[in-house]
Design an enzyme around this catalytic site. Structure first.
Site, mmCIF file in Angstrom:
data_model
loop_
_atom_site.group_PDB
_atom_site.id
_atom_site.type_symbol
_atom_site.label_atom_id
_atom_site.label_comp_id
_atom_site.label_asym_id
_atom_site.label_seq_id
_atom_site.Cartn_x
_atom_site.Cartn_y
_atom_site.Cartn_z
ATOM 1 C CE LYS A 52 36.922 43.958 44.468
ATOM 2 N NZ LYS A 52 36.777 43.444 43.143
ATOM 3 C CB SER A 77 33.759 33.246 43.668
ATOM 4 O OG SER A 77 34.904 33.730 43.004
ATOM 5 C CD GLN A 82 32.957 38.323 52.086
ATOM 6 O OE1 GLN A 82 33.165 38.901 53.138
ATOM 7 N NE2 GLN A 82 33.814 37.457 51.573
ATOM 8 N N GLY A 179 40.117 44.034 38.001
ATOM 9 C CA GLY A 179 39.057 44.326 37.042
ATOM 10 C C GLY A 179 39.054 45.777 36.580
ATOM 11 N N GLY A 180 39.821 46.627 37.238
ATOM 12 C CA GLY A 180 39.959 48.009 36.787
ATOM 13 C C GLY A 180 39.109 49.023 37.536
ATOM 14 C CG ASP A 209 44.458 41.002 32.444
ATOM 15 O OD1 ASP A 209 44.966 40.350 33.381
ATOM 16 O OD2 ASP A 209 43.582 41.857 32.606
ATOM 17 C CB SER A 300 42.991 46.323 47.463
ATOM 18 O OG SER A 300 43.884 45.227 47.576
#
Lengths: 311, 311
Positions: A52, A77, A82, A179-180, A209, A300
Site C-alpha cells: 500500500k 483501520s 499506515q 478493494g481492487g 463480492d 501483499s
C-alpha cells in the site's frame, strides 16, 4: 479510461526512491506442492510491511503544490492508514487519518508513529465518511481513497512492474482481491508487459463480492463477509472496476481452510511472515488448475498479530 | 593454516549454481531500535532454510571422484543433516545421516525427504560417533563434520562474501557462534575484503564456551548449555578455532531475554521467520555498544517449529 503505459512508468519513476524494490523469492518445495514455478514478489518486506506504500506515494506525488500544503485525509483501520502516514511523512505532507474507535491500539500507535494525525470516530462507515468530509471541508485536505483512486491503483501496479522487469516471461500473475487497487494495478502492469502476461485474482469464498461483481457486470457490495483474510472484506470501486473487468482474466474463490493451509506453507517453507490475504493468492494458484507454468504471486503484506495466529 | 582468498573465491564459484544468492534486507525501524544501519544477509531464505547448505556443498564439491562414488556421512540432529542430504542429492552423491533416536520426527522426515539415508542410534555423542565410524569403515564413505571441516568453513564464508560484494563498506559483520563454521568463514570473508571489515560474534551467555575458549587460548567444551538458541550448544573445533582466534575481533554474550526480544523484533518488523540463533547476532549488535555504523548481520536460518515459539 484505462491508464496508459506511460502513467505506470512515470509512477514507478516517481516513487522508486521512497520504496524498497522488494526481492523476488522462490522455493523448490513450494513449487512441488503447487505444481508450478512460482515467483513471489515480496511486498511483505515493503516499507510499513505492505504494497500500500506504493499507491499512497504515487497519489501524494501527483498532488499540486497547494494540495500538498494543505495535507491529505483518509479513513482506514488497516494498512492504508499506515501507508499514507508514512508516505506523507517521507514527502513532508500532513496526513489526517480517521480511525474507528474500535481500531486496535497497536494500529493507532503505528499510525501515530509514522506521524499521522489521528481523528477517532464511531465504528460505522457513515461516521468515518462524515469525519473525513469534515477534515476536507475545514482543512482543505485532499481525500485519498485506499483503493478507488486512479493514482493509487497505478502505484500498486509498480510491484508487478518490478516483478516483470526481472521475470518478463511469466504465464500469469496472481494477486488477492480486496478493494481492487492491487489487482487493478497488477492487471495494468500485465497488460503493458511485452509477453501477454495474464492477471488472475484470488478471493475468499466468504467474501466473494468481486467475483460476483464481475459476473453481474456491476459492483456488488459484500454482506457481512467473514474471512480470516481481513484485508479483503472491502469491495471494488468505480475507478478500478472497469480496469478489472477489462484486464483481469478470472477470479478464483478459495475456502478458509485453503487460505490457512497456504499461509502455513509460506511460513514454514519460505520462512516469511505473510498476512492471510497474501495466502489467498497462492491458494488461488492451486484452485486455478494451472500447472507447469511460470507464475508470479504478489505477496501483499506481512502485518499480522503474532499473538493471534490462525494455526 | 588460514585458508586463502583464492580458496574462498573458488568455493563461491563452485557452489553458486546450487545455492540462492539470498537477498540483503534492511529495516528503518530496526535501524532506529538498534542504533546502526543494519544489512541483513538472509540465509533463512537459503535452500533448506539455513546457511549450512553452503558449507555442505563446498565440502562435497572438493571430494575426488572415488570419494564421491562412495558417499558421505555425518551425524547431526539439526540443520546440517538436511543440508548434507540436499547438497548430496544436488550433486548425485549418497549421504548417510546418523541421527539420535531422540531427534524429532519432523527432522527425520525432512532428511528422508532430501534423500538422506538415515541410521538411528542412541542419543549419546559416543553412539553417534561409533555409528558414523561404522559407516566410514563399511561403506568407505567420507565423514563430513558439520563445522570443523576446512571446506565447510570456507563454504559458510560465501554468505558474507556475497554480502560484501553488494555492501563493501561495512564497518563490521556479526554472526552467531555455535560450532564455529559460520563465524570462521565469515571472518575469512571479512579478512579478505578490501575495507578491513571487522568480524564479531554473538553467543548466548548460557552457552559461552567460545568466548571462554578465546580467553583461555584453547577449546573449552560447554557443560550442559541451556539456551533457546539450540543451534549454538556445540563447541569450536581444531580447524576453525585458529581462524577465529586470529581473525574474530570479539564475541559478545547475550541473555536469553535479549535473544527472544531480538527474535520478536525481526519477526514483527522485518516480517521474516528466523531461528533464535539468528537473533543472537542482532542481540550482540546492541550489546557491543557500536552505534551509527554500517553493520552486516548474517541471519543464519529460519528453521523453527511454529508450534513451540518462545513468545
Amino acid at each position: 479510461m484505462i491508464p496508459s503505459a506511460e502513467e505506470l512508468k512515470l509512477a514507478h519513476e516517481q516513487i522508486q526512491a521512497f520504496v524498497h524494490n522488494t526481492p523476488v523469492l522462490t522455493s523448490s518445495s513450494i513449487n512441488k506442492l503447487y505444481g508450478n514455478d512460482l515467483f513471489f514478489k515480496c511486498e511483505n518486506f515493503q516499507k510499513m510491511g505492505a504494497f500500500k506504500m506504493r499507491g499512497a506515494l504515487n497519489a501524494l506525488t501527483n498532488l499540486d503544490d497547494e494540495q500538498k500544503s494543505k495535507g491529505v485525509v483518509t479513513h482506514s483501520s488497516g494498512n492504508f492508514a499506515q501507508a499514507l502516514s508514512l508516505a506523507a511523512k517521507s514527502l513532508g505532507i500532513k496526513a489526517y487519518i480517521v480511525m474507528p474507535e474500535s481500531a486496535p491500539e497497536i494500529k493507532k500507535r503505528a499510525v501515530a508513529g509514522y506521524g499521522g494525525i489521528i481523528s477517532i470516530c464511531a465504528s460505522t462507515i457513515e461516521a468515518r465518511e462524515q469525519a473525513a468530509n469534515h477534515i476536507v471541508k475545514n482543512q482543505g485536505a485532499t481525500f485519498i481513497h485506499p483503493s478507488d483512486n486512479i493514482d493509487v491503483i497505478i502505484g500498486q501496479g509498480t510491484a508487478a512492474k518490478e516483478l516483470l522487469e526481472v521475470h518478463p516471461n511469466l504465464h500469469a500473475i496472481f494477486t488477492p482481491v480486496g478493494g481492487g487497487g492491487l489487482i487493478g494495478g497488477t492487471a495494468l502492469a500485465c497488460h503493458y508487459s511485452n509477453d501477454d502476461v495474464l492477471c488472475f485474482g484470488g478471493e475468499p469464498k466468504n467474501a466473494d463480492d468481486a467475483k460476483r461483481s464481475l459476473e453481474a457486470g456491476h459492483i456488488i457490495k459484500p454482506e457481512s463477509p467473514n474471512t480470516v483474510a481481513d484485508g479483503l472484506k472491502t469491495y471494488l470501486g468505480e475507478h478500478n472496476f472497469p480496469i478489472i473487468r477489462k484486464l483481469v482474466e478470472d477470479i478464483f474463490l478459495v475456502e478458509e481452510t485453503e487460505i490457512i493451509c497456504a499461509m502455513r506453507d509460506i511460513w514454514e517453507r519460505m520462512k516469511m511472515i505473510v498476512e492471510p490475504s497474501s495466502a489467498v493468492a497462492l491458494a488461488a494458484v492451486k484452485k486455478s488448475g494451472i500447472r507447469n507454468q511460470k507464475i508470479g504471486v504478489i505477496i501483499s503484506g506481512g502485518n499480522v498479530d503474532l499473538n493471534t495466529l490462525p494455526f
